[in-house]
Write a protein that holds these residues in place. Structure first.
Motif, PDB file in Angstrom:
ATOM      1  N   GLY A   1     -90.022 121.023  46.766  1.00 48.64           N
ATOM      2  CA  GLY A   1     -89.490 122.212  47.400  1.00 48.64           C
ATOM      3  C   GLY A   1     -89.587 122.229  48.910  1.00 48.64           C
ATOM      4  O   GLY A   1     -88.677 122.698  49.600  1.00 48.64           O
ATOM      5  N   VAL A   2     -90.691 121.716  49.451  1.00 45.86           N
ATOM      6  CA  VAL A   2     -90.945 121.803  50.886  1.00 45.86           C
ATOM      7  C   VAL A   2     -90.571 120.517  51.621  1.00 45.86           C
ATOM      8  O   VAL A   2     -90.043 120.568  52.742  1.00 45.86           O
ATOM      9  N   ARG A   3     -90.806 119.378  51.003  1.00 47.13           N
ATOM     10  CA  ARG A   3     -90.543 118.103  51.696  1.00 47.13           C
ATOM     11  C   ARG A   3     -89.108 117.975  52.204  1.00 47.13           C
ATOM     12  O   ARG A   3     -88.892 117.512  53.343  1.00 47.13           O
ATOM     13  N   PRO A   4     -88.075 118.364  51.432  1.00 43.06           N
ATOM     14  CA  PRO A   4     -86.705 118.230  51.951  1.00 43.06           C
ATOM     15  C   PRO A   4     -86.451 119.008  53.238  1.00 43.06           C
ATOM     16  O   PRO A   4     -85.547 118.653  54.011  1.00 43.06           O
ATOM     17  N   MET A   5     -87.233 120.053  53.493  1.00 47.84           N
ATOM     18  CA  MET A   5     -87.036 120.834  54.711  1.00 47.84           C
ATOM     19  C   MET A   5     -87.384 120.061  55.972  1.00 47.84           C
ATOM     20  O   MET A   5     -86.952 120.419  57.074  1.00 47.84           O
ATOM     21  N   PHE A   6     -88.162 118.998  55.837  1.00 50.66           N
ATOM     22  CA  PHE A   6     -88.615 118.241  57.002  1.00 50.66           C
ATOM     23  C   PHE A   6     -87.675 117.103  57.372  1.00 50.66           C
ATOM     24  O   PHE A   6     -87.848 116.480  58.421  1.00 50.66           O
ATOM     25  N   GLY A   7     -86.685 116.815  56.506  1.00 56.88           N
ATOM     26  CA  GLY A   7     -85.719 115.770  56.820  1.00 56.88           C
ATOM     27  C   GLY A   7     -86.334 114.385  56.839  1.00 56.88           C
ATOM     28  O   GLY A   7     -87.452 114.165  56.339  1.00 56.88           O
ATOM     29  N   ASP A   8     -85.622 113.447  57.458  1.00 59.91           N
ATOM     30  CA  ASP A   8     -86.048 112.036  57.472  1.00 59.91           C
ATOM     31  C   ASP A   8     -86.255 111.506  58.880  1.00 59.91           C
ATOM     32  O   ASP A   8     -86.244 110.293  59.097  1.00 59.91           O
ATOM     33  N   LEU A   9     -86.419 112.389  59.843  1.00 53.25           N
ATOM     34  CA  LEU A   9     -86.647 111.948  61.212  1.00 53.25           C
ATOM     35  C   LEU A   9     -88.020 111.311  61.344  1.00 53.25           C
ATOM     36  O   LEU A   9     -88.933 111.601  60.553  1.00 53.25           O
TER      37      LEU A   9
ATOM     38  N   GLY B   1     -91.709 110.760  62.054  1.00 55.02           N
ATOM     39  CA  GLY B   1     -92.800 111.718  62.129  1.00 55.02           C
ATOM     40  C   GLY B   1     -92.704 112.867  61.154  1.00 55.02           C
ATOM     41  O   GLY B   1     -93.640 113.679  61.046  1.00 55.02           O
ATOM     42  N   SER B   2     -91.580 112.961  60.440  1.00 52.46           N
ATOM     43  CA  SER B   2     -91.399 114.092  59.529  1.00 52.46           C
ATOM     44  C   SER B   2     -92.386 114.049  58.366  1.00 52.46           C
ATOM     45  O   SER B   2     -92.887 115.089  57.927  1.00 52.46           O
ATOM     46  N   GLU B   3     -92.657 112.856  57.869  1.00 54.90           N
ATOM     47  CA  GLU B   3     -93.588 112.731  56.748  1.00 54.90           C
ATOM     48  C   GLU B   3     -94.983 113.170  57.157  1.00 54.90           C
ATOM     49  O   GLU B   3     -95.659 113.907  56.417  1.00 54.90           O
ATOM     50  N   GLN B   4     -95.419 112.761  58.311  1.00 55.58           N
ATOM     51  CA  GLN B   4     -96.739 113.162  58.781  1.00 55.58           C
ATOM     52  C   GLN B   4     -96.816 114.677  58.983  1.00 55.58           C
ATOM     53  O   GLN B   4     -97.801 115.318  58.607  1.00 55.58           O
ATOM     54  N   SER B   5     -95.761 115.253  59.551  1.00 58.75           N
ATOM     55  CA  SER B   5     -95.739 116.696  59.755  1.00 58.75           C
ATOM     56  C   SER B   5     -95.805 117.435  58.421  1.00 58.75           C
ATOM     57  O   SER B   5     -96.509 118.443  58.283  1.00 58.75           O
ATOM     58  N   PHE B   6     -95.068 116.924  57.453  1.00 62.20           N
ATOM     59  CA  PHE B   6     -95.070 117.536  56.122  1.00 62.20           C
ATOM     60  C   PHE B   6     -96.466 117.512  55.517  1.00 62.20           C
ATOM     61  O   PHE B   6     -96.959 118.526  55.009  1.00 62.20           O
ATOM     62  N   GLN B   7     -97.132 116.360  55.577  1.00 66.19           N
ATOM     63  CA  GLN B   7     -98.461 116.246  54.986  1.00 66.19           C
ATOM     64  C   GLN B   7     -99.462 117.146  55.701  1.00 66.19           C
ATOM     65  O   GLN B   7    -100.360 117.718  55.061  1.00 66.19           O
ATOM     66  N   GLU B   8     -99.329 117.310  56.998  1.00 64.37           N
ATOM     67  CA  GLU B   8    -100.225 118.193  57.745  1.00 64.37           C
ATOM     68  C   GLU B   8    -100.036 119.651  57.324  1.00 64.37           C
ATOM     69  O   GLU B   8    -101.009 120.403  57.189  1.00 64.37           O
ATOM     70  N   VAL B   9     -98.776 120.041  57.116  1.00 65.79           N
ATOM     71  CA  VAL B   9     -98.501 121.403  56.663  1.00 65.79           C
ATOM     72  C   VAL B   9     -99.103 121.638  55.284  1.00 65.79           C
ATOM     73  O   VAL B   9     -99.749 122.670  55.022  1.00 65.79           O
ATOM     74  N   VAL B  10     -98.902 120.679  54.377  1.00 66.63           N
ATOM     75  CA  VAL B  10     -99.435 120.821  53.021  1.00 66.63           C
ATOM     76  C   VAL B  10    -100.962 120.886  53.043  1.00 66.63           C
ATOM     77  O   VAL B  10    -101.574 121.704  52.339  1.00 66.63           O
ATOM     78  N   SER B  11    -101.581 120.048  53.846  1.00 70.27           N
ATOM     79  CA  SER B  11    -103.047 120.016  53.901  1.00 70.27           C
ATOM     80  C   SER B  11    -103.630 121.342  54.368  1.00 70.27           C
ATOM     81  O   SER B  11    -104.753 121.697  53.996  1.00 70.27           O
ATOM     82  N   ALA B  12    -102.875 122.086  55.174  1.00 71.03           N
ATOM     83  CA  ALA B  12    -103.343 123.393  55.638  1.00 71.03           C
ATOM     84  C   ALA B  12    -102.912 124.509  54.698  1.00 71.03           C
ATOM     85  O   ALA B  12    -103.713 125.398  54.351  1.00 71.03           O
ATOM     86  N   ALA B  13    -101.651 124.484  54.279  1.00 75.67           N
ATOM     87  CA  ALA B  13    -101.102 125.593  53.501  1.00 75.67           C
ATOM     88  C   ALA B  13    -101.626 125.612  52.072  1.00 75.67           C
ATOM     89  O   ALA B  13    -101.866 126.693  51.506  1.00 75.67           O
ATOM     90  N   SER B  14    -101.796 124.458  51.451  1.00 77.03           N
ATOM     91  CA  SER B  14    -102.205 124.404  50.053  1.00 77.03           C
ATOM     92  C   SER B  14    -103.551 125.091  49.818  1.00 77.03           C
ATOM     93  O   SER B  14    -103.640 126.014  48.999  1.00 77.03           O
ATOM     94  N   PRO B  15    -104.625 124.704  50.500  1.00 76.05           N
ATOM     95  CA  PRO B  15    -105.899 125.395  50.245  1.00 76.05           C
ATOM     96  C   PRO B  15    -105.880 126.862  50.652  1.00 76.05           C
ATOM     97  O   PRO B  15    -106.531 127.694  50.010  1.00 76.05           O
ATOM     98  N   ALA B  16    -105.108 127.190  51.704  1.00 74.40           N
ATOM     99  CA  ALA B  16    -105.040 128.590  52.137  1.00 74.40           C
ATOM    100  C   ALA B  16    -104.402 129.460  51.059  1.00 74.40           C
ATOM    101  O   ALA B  16    -104.900 130.552  50.739  1.00 74.40           O
ATOM    102  N   LEU B  17    -103.305 128.991  50.481  1.00 82.60           N
ATOM    103  CA  LEU B  17    -102.619 129.767  49.452  1.00 82.60           C
ATOM    104  C   LEU B  17    -103.429 129.827  48.160  1.00 82.60           C
ATOM    105  O   LEU B  17    -103.408 130.838  47.451  1.00 82.60           O
ATOM    106  N   ILE B  18    -104.128 128.760  47.853  1.00 78.21           N
ATOM    107  CA  ILE B  18    -105.013 128.790  46.672  1.00 78.21           C
ATOM    108  C   ILE B  18    -106.078 129.860  46.854  1.00 78.21           C
ATOM    109  O   ILE B  18    -106.354 130.651  45.943  1.00 78.21           O
ATOM    110  N   LEU B  19    -106.670 129.902  48.033  1.00 81.46           N
ATOM    111  CA  LEU B  19    -107.701 130.906  48.312  1.00 81.46           C
ATOM    112  C   LEU B  19    -107.129 132.320  48.219  1.00 81.46           C
ATOM    113  O   LEU B  19    -107.757 133.220  47.645  1.00 81.46           O
ATOM    114  N   VAL B  20    -105.929 132.528  48.763  1.00 80.62           N
ATOM    115  CA  VAL B  20    -105.285 133.842  48.681  1.00 80.62           C
ATOM    116  C   VAL B  20    -105.060 134.231  47.220  1.00 80.62           C
ATOM    117  O   VAL B  20    -105.280 135.390  46.827  1.00 80.62           O
ATOM    118  N   SER B  21    -104.627 133.283  46.405  1.00 79.19           N
ATOM    119  CA  SER B  21    -104.398 133.584  44.989  1.00 79.19           C
ATOM    120  C   SER B  21    -105.693 133.960  44.288  1.00 79.19           C
ATOM    121  O   SER B  21    -105.704 134.839  43.410  1.00 79.19           O
TER     122      SER B  21
END
Length: 462
Positions: A293-301, A303-323
């Motif tokens: 769902g989220v990876r396609p938003m970052f395209g194929d430029l 550095g995009s893969e690294q940016s995607f993984q950084e977002v997931v590493s921050a957003a995933s635990p934050a959203l789990i905690l909120v839930s």
């Protein structure tokens, strides 16, 4: 003792007949579960004991299992005791007997390999080691939920995942915690809470997730469970801080006592399992909403893969905690209405939040969720839809990998996987709220024996 089972979400033990039937059916299902995975195992073997069938057919025939796969790459085939001499390299490779799971799962892997010279023997030994846990789960669910336990005993998830990974022991600890509170009513709530906390602590040392259930268990014990006889909204209740503290202490002490010997004997090997999970990325193998769902938003430029993984590493635990916070808040609101904190429903909701937002959503995690669908009276239609979406992942993802590796074209298979990913995600949101409000799914108790009061046959608790 309070008699508000519907409002509070009480889980009640019922007759043994359905439980025995569930165990017998489960035993038959386990045979098919083993035969399903064993299609990828057997002679001829390579020099290191790998079945040639495995690499050739694991995806195309959908007989892959992590058990067989991990015969190599973790020094299991060399019978190295886990963790003690292990470590992890900068690129994330586990060496020296380190494995990516908590210590009790690593110990089970080592025990399963005892006497095995190839991955087929390892699969068989592991299946024999794991099967009793599935049977015990069937018994406990049968006692708590009657015929609904047949969903565990003969359902597709057990065939697909019983011997896919080492899930059965950890599921057993989670169900066992519910069973203890429901059936051992001759003991005080504090005693039952402590025993349940110990089981959840053991589960944490197997696959982590039961550890999150300690918080709703704490709230249940703190508020007196079903044993408050005052108003339904809990007014006038005295919170039992001592028992709540004992529950937390029991869980923490269990985790420390189990982990400490491994940490002292080989800290780097023990720490490697944690580092491995921290380094794991959301990729095509993780079946998560993040990749699809989220990876396609970052395209194929670049550095995009690294940016995607950084977002997931921050957003995933934050959203789990909120839930988790949301589940506890909704559970507390329920307590203020009914006078009983629905700890089983809140635990199930927290698990839904974890599965939805974690960067990895392996197919076998369905075994974690299935007991909550059985224990709590949620719609069978929703359960059926979830199992359909699960089949799309449990079968479709391996066919998808096979097509990518052979023809390079997998449009149909990808659509099946997408159906599974988004179908599970939508239904996890539904179950998140449904579990908290659900009544227990009681089975029908057996008729009381002659000369024996019915109160001795039916134990009311949570």
């Amino acid at each position: 003792m309070s008699s508000r089972p519907a409002a509070g979400g009480t889980v009640r033990a019922v007759g043994r007949g359905l439980a025995v039937t569930a165990v017998l059916l489960c035993a038959v299902t386990l045979i098919f579960a083993y035969l399903n995975k064993a299609r990828c195992a057997g002679a001829p073997f390579t020099a290191d004991g790998r079945s040639l069938l495995f690499d050739r057919f694991k995806d195309s025939e959908v007989c892959y299992s992590d058990i067989q796969f991990l015969w190599l790459g973790r020094d299991i085939n060399m019978h190295v005791f886990p963790y003690v001499n292990g470590d992890i390299t900068p690129d994330g490779t586990l060496i020296g007997g380190a494995v990516e799971y908590p210590v009790l799962s690593g110990l089970l892997m080592w025990l399963g390999a005892a006497g095995a010279d190839n991955d087929a023997d390892f699969l068989l030994h592991s299946a024999l080691l794991l099967a009793p846990f599935a049977l015990l789960i069937a018994w406990m669910l049968g006692r708590l939920s009657g015929s609904a336990a047949f969903l565990w005993a003969v359902g597709p998830p057990l065939v697909l995942y019983a011997f896919h990974n080492w899930e059965l022991p950890v599921v057993c600890t989670a169900v066992g915690a519910v069973y203890v509170l429901a059936t051992l009513t001759r003991y005080s709530l504090r005693t039952r809470g402590i025993i349940a906390a110990v089981l959840l602590g053991i589960g944490f040392c197997l696959k982590l997730y039961p550890g999150i259930f300690v918080l709703p268990l704490l709230a249940y014990v703190l508020t007196g469970g079903e044993e408050f006889d005052g108003p339904g909204d809990g007014r006038g209740r005295r919170y039992d801080l001592g028992s709540a503290a004992a529950v937390v202490l029991a869980a923490v002490t269990t985790v420390v006592l189990i982990n400490l010997p491994f940490a002292l004997a080989g800290y780097h090997g023990w720490r490697a399992s944690i580092t491995f999970q921290q380094m794991r990325q959301a990729d095509i193998t993780t079946n998560s909403i993040w990749y699809w769902g989220v990876r396609p938003m970052f395209g194929d430029l670049p550095g995009s893969e690294q940016s995607f993984q950084e977002v997931v590493s921050a957003a995933s635990p934050a959203l789990i905690l909120v839930s988790f916070v949301l589940a506890m808040w909704l559970g507390w609101r329920r307590f203020r209405t009914t006078g009983v904190f629905p700890w089983v429903g809140v635990s199930g909701a927290m698990l839904c939040g974890f599965l939805l937002f974690h960067k990895v959503h392996s197919p076998q995690y369905t075994l974690w969720l299935l007991p909550f669908m059985i224990l709590l009276d949620v719609p069978w239609t929703a359960i059926g839809l979830y199992l359909l979406a699960d089949l799309a992942i449990g079968i479709g993802v391996f066919r998808y990998f096979h097509s990518l590796g052979t023809t390079g074209e997998a449009d149909v298979e990808q659509n099946v996987v997408l159906f599974g990913v988004w179908g599970r995600a939508i239904l996890l949101v539904f179950f998140f709220f449904a579990f908290i409000r659900a009544r227990p799914r009681h089975g029908e108790p057996e008729p009381p024996a002659v000369g024996r009061p019915a109160s001795e046959l039916v134990a009311v608790g949570h």
